[in-house]
Design an enzyme around this catalytic site. Structure first.
Site, mmCIF file in Angstrom:
data_model
loop_
_atom_site.group_PDB
_atom_site.id
_atom_site.type_symbol
_atom_site.label_atom_id
_atom_site.label_comp_id
_atom_site.label_asym_id
_atom_site.label_seq_id
_atom_site.Cartn_x
_atom_site.Cartn_y
_atom_site.Cartn_z
ATOM 1 N N HIS A 108 68.391 22.063 14.666
ATOM 2 C CA HIS A 108 67.916 21.137 13.579
ATOM 3 C C HIS A 108 66.397 20.737 14.592
ATOM 4 C CE1 HIS A 108 66.814 19.333 10.007
ATOM 5 N NE2 HIS A 108 67.187 18.548 10.453
ATOM 6 N N HIS A 140 61.932 14.967 9.416
ATOM 7 C CA HIS A 140 62.333 15.932 8.720
ATOM 8 C C HIS A 140 62.519 17.387 7.589
ATOM 9 C CE1 HIS A 140 67.271 15.227 8.657
ATOM 10 N NE2 HIS A 140 66.129 14.177 8.279
ATOM 11 N N CYS A 150 63.217 24.088 9.375
ATOM 12 C CA CYS A 150 62.586 22.911 10.133
ATOM 13 C C CYS A 150 61.656 23.207 11.579
ATOM 14 C CB CYS A 150 63.827 22.172 10.309
ATOM 15 S SG CYS A 150 64.605 22.880 11.845
#
Length: 192
Positions: free
Chosen positions: A23, A35, A114
């Site tokens: 991530h 994010h 992301c």
């Protein structure tokens, strides 16, 4: 929480290791990060997710405490493309990131995940090393399978090598299905 060896600075990219995927977040300040968080997916217990689910979906841009998102996972500062692109000024990175807070954005593991978001903010170029590595592995395994060495079907290699002869949507769907099988099962929509 396992901390990074390097103290993040505003505008830095942080890679959080979630097992089978990473991530990616942008460090804001005072231990806050910005994010992209998937909306209709099982979110990691400690925070955001940009999982390798093949389903296109929606995501929202959030600002949260780094520790809340990292949880017990390992993370590191990783400005992965600094040797390829000149980073944008920190003020612009954070201004653009803050302008997206609370917005719902399209999500696709192949083109809008992301990692794409944070590299777009830092470098002005949306890139995902995870996606490129998955495609590279798929090509390598597909070629190996053609010679009877690997476990990934040769159809994956054929699909990837015929990339330019098909529409992007068809190709991404086909490659997505092949990669889903490689990463452990069908896309969420197909499994339901």
């Amino acid at each position: 929480m396992t901390t990074s060896q390097v103290k993040p600075k505003p505008g830095d990219l942080i890679e959080i290791f979630r097992g089978t995927y990473q991530h990616w977040v942008i460090y804001d300040e005072k231990d806050y990060i910005i994010h992209l968080v998937r909306q209709r997916t099982s979110v990691h217990a400690q925070g955001g997710s940009c999982s390798m689910s093949m389903q296109s979906d929606m995501a929202v841009v959030k600002k949260e405490q780094l520790q809340d998102v990292v949880g017990t996972d390992r993370y590191t500062v990783n400005n992965l493309l600094d040797d390829k692109y000149k980073p944008r000024p920190v003020e612009l990175i954070l201004q653009d990131a803050h302008s997206l807070l609370g917005q719902e954005l399209p999500y696709s593991v192949f083109s809008e995940n992301c990692e794409h978001l944070v590299t777009e903010m830092r470098y002005g170029k949306a890139e995902s090393r995870q996606v490129q590595n998955a495609v590279d592995v798929g090509v390598g395994m597909g070629v190996a399978t053609s010679f009877g060495v690997g476990a990934l079907p040769a159809a994956v290699a054929t699909t990837i090598f015929s990339w330019k002869r098909r529409t992007t949507t068809t190709t991404l769907t086909t490659v997505g299905m092949a990669l889903a099988a490689w990463f452990g099962g069908p896309p969420a929509a197909a499994a339901a």
